[in-house]
Design a protein around this motif. Structure first.
Motif, short mmCIF file in Angstrom:
data_model
loop_
_atom_site.label_atom_id
_atom_site.label_comp_id
_atom_site.label_asym_id
_atom_site.label_seq_id
_atom_site.Cartn_x
_atom_site.Cartn_y
_atom_site.Cartn_z
N LYS A 111 25.27 51.46 60.02
CA LYS A 111 25.17 51.53 61.48
C LYS A 111 24.82 52.93 61.95
N TYR A 137 23.06 47.55 62.06
CA TYR A 137 22.92 47.51 63.52
C TYR A 137 22.97 48.91 64.12
N GLY A 146 21.16 43.45 63.40
CA GLY A 146 21.51 43.46 64.81
C GLY A 146 20.67 44.38 65.66
N ASN A 147 21.29 44.90 66.71
CA ASN A 147 20.58 45.62 67.77
C ASN A 147 19.88 46.87 67.24
N SER A 181 14.64 44.52 64.70
CA SER A 181 15.75 44.38 63.75
C SER A 181 15.22 44.27 62.32
N ASN A 221 27.08 43.72 69.05
CA ASN A 221 26.75 43.37 67.67
C ASN A 221 27.76 42.42 67.03
#
Length: 524
Positions: free
Chosen positions: A288, A315, A337-338, A343, A474
């Motif tokens: 992340k 994410y 995810g975001n 993605s 997320n």
């Protein structure tokens, strides 16, 4: 004469103002100060790494101009905290004035060496800011969790330069380098005993394997990351966790531990699987807040994936979650995810298999022009030339492709070289594709009625029907009202997807995406 009159006028004004000014008279404080908080928590810091600066506001609510005889840290000059009081730095301050019904800021920061204290890999360090003394004394507590870590960084040379890694040489012989270093043999097993903090790019050399144990925590400084070199491998051995603390998962993130940085994208670089890296595997990992979560270059082996990604989440990437260029990747039960752009971006062909994956992009930090999933087989070099590679295979089964845009899947085929393949297949999947402007009605790439390419595929027009738990945060678990329930198929499937990402067994007609459905409570 004019000059004399001008000078006389200025002096007269100054004398008049001085004669009218009320003298600034203070009285000693009487223990009636008020504070914006009674305890300043400086969050977690790594040993010998400076904290962020925190603030405390001090109020004089009385009608008197006061003088605080003394403001100091409880441990005085020996304290590991540092203060800035009304613009002055130090640890002890005398006769600090504060006007009636006014306030001032006190700023606090710290740097602590855990080796100065006995035992353990973390401890709670406390002190207090003391205002006045005796019966008038007031205190604001200071609390910091200090955590030991393994620090990995490039060598600093005597001439002031820093160790770098050679990435390549251009046509004119100019080298491209990046600040970084090769891990030696003693640094190729990262355990869960202490967090790892990486400065620059840590590189895995030829025929070397970096093994990361379950429960390890890896923190990257700005512009830092991992590079897996030619014939090198990355083995992330995370495991299913039993609590929300993700005790067995491997987490890759930035080195800023304050809560305000918990979801800030772009804090570090990427995990880079370079051309020629082999047999990397990532299990139960969270990646992340990177710039690019995973960057994967060209694979030299058409039969064996250069990366197997299982039960993992990527994410909050500033640009792309997984960017693969002519790579060979297999992913199961994973969440993409975001991200600021896409993605998933399968660029310049390659070979890919995605089973029970969730691709969902609800990015809200800026305007996003890329779809959640972008697939192409060429790259424009910007000088009028293009590179082409076959997309040999891009198979998606039991997947969700969704986001907060109308269309979240796009193909970009090389038009100047029709011999280059663009092969893709979607089976038992949900795809967000609301072509309300009819831009793709006659485009053969989006012939969703072609059951050979789009087999049992449902187009999503309203994302609410997928019923994600909290997509902006997320959290892509699906609820009991989701259209993703029971539309998948898992007969004769590999072991990797017989259970979902949380370890729950899948039914024969399974839910699609990485998660089985569940009921969301009010507490969720």
């Amino acid at each position: 004469m004019k000059k004399f009159l001008y000078t006389f006028l200025i002096l007269s004004i100054a004398i008049l103002w001085s004669s009218c000014r009320k003298d600034f008279v203070t009285v000693p404080s009487s223990g009636q100060l008020q504070f914006s908080k009674d305890t300043v928590f400086l969050d977690t810091v790594f040993t010998n790494i400076g904290s962020s600066t925190y603030n405390l506001k001090v109020y004089n609510r009385t009608d008197d101009d006061i003088r605080i005889p003394r403001i100091q840290l409880g441990e005085g000059e020996n304290s590991r905290y540092r203060l800035n009081v009304d613009g002055l730095a130090g640890k002890i301050f005398e006769d600090v004035e504060l006007l009636a019904n006014d306030s001032m800021f006190v700023f606090v920061e710290t740097t602590i060496d855990i080796n100065d204290f006995a035992g353990g890999t973390q401890f709670l360090y406390t002190d207090a800011i003391e205002f006045d003394s005796g019966s008038n004394q007031q205190k604001v507590e200071l609390v910091t969790l200090v955590q030991d870590a393994v620090f990995l960084y490039p060598q600093q040379f005597s001439d002031g330069t820093t160790e770098t890694l050679l990435l390549g040489v251009d046509d004119e012989g100019n080298e491209t380098r990046i600040e970084g270093f090769f891990l030696d043999d003693t640094e190729l097993n990262w355990t869960n005993e202490k967090p790892y903090v990486v400065y620059g790019y840590a590189a895995v050399g030829q025929n070397k394997i970096l093994t990361i144990d379950a429960g390890a925590r890896v923190h990257f400084h700005a512009n830092s990351g991992l590079i897996i070199g030619n014939q090198g491998s990355l083995q992330v051995n995370g495991a299913l966790s039993n609590t929300e603390e993700q005790e067995n998962e491997v987490i890759f993130e930035g080195d800023r531990l304050e809560p305000v940085f918990a979801d800030v994208p772009g804090q570090w670089g990427t995990i880079w699987l370079t051309n020629g890296s082999v047999n990397s595997e990532i299990n139960y990992a969270t990646i992340k807040n990177a710039t690019v979560g995973i960057l994967s270059d060209k694979s030299d082996d058409p039969d064996n994936p250069m990366l197997r990604l299982n039960n993992s989440k990527i994410y909050n990437s500033a640009t792309v979650g997984l960017l693969a260029r002519t790579a060979h990747i297999e992913a199961n039960n994973s969440v993409f995810g975001n991200s600021g752009q896409a993605s998933l971006y399968l660029n310049l062909g390659g070979k890919y298999t995605f089973r029970h994956c969730t691709f969902a992009n609800y990015w809200s930090n800026s305007f996003r022009v890329f779809p959640t999933v972008l697939i192409d087989n060429y790259i424009d070099l910007g000088d009028g030339t293009e590179l082409f590679e076959d997309l040999v295979q891009a198979d998606f089964s039991n997947c969700i492709i969704d986001g907060n845009n109308a269309i979240e899947l796009l193909f970009d085929r090389a038009e100047t070289n029709s011999a280059i393949e663009l092969n893709y297949n979607f089976k038992n999947s949900l795809i967000k594709f609301d072509d309300f402007q009819n831009r793709f009605t006659n485009n053969e790439l989006y012939n969703f009625s072609n059951n050979t390419i789009f087999d049992e595929v449902d187009l999503v027009l309203n994302s609410n029907t997928i019923d994600f738990k909290n997509p902006e945060n997320n959290e892509f678990n699906i609820g009991e009202n989701s259209v993703a329930i029971g539309i998948g198929s898992t007969p004769n499937t590999p072991l990797e997807i017989q259970f979902d990402i949380l370890g729950f067994a899948r039914a024969m007609m399974s839910d699609v995406g990485a998660y089985n459905h569940t009921t969301f409570s009010d507490e969720d």
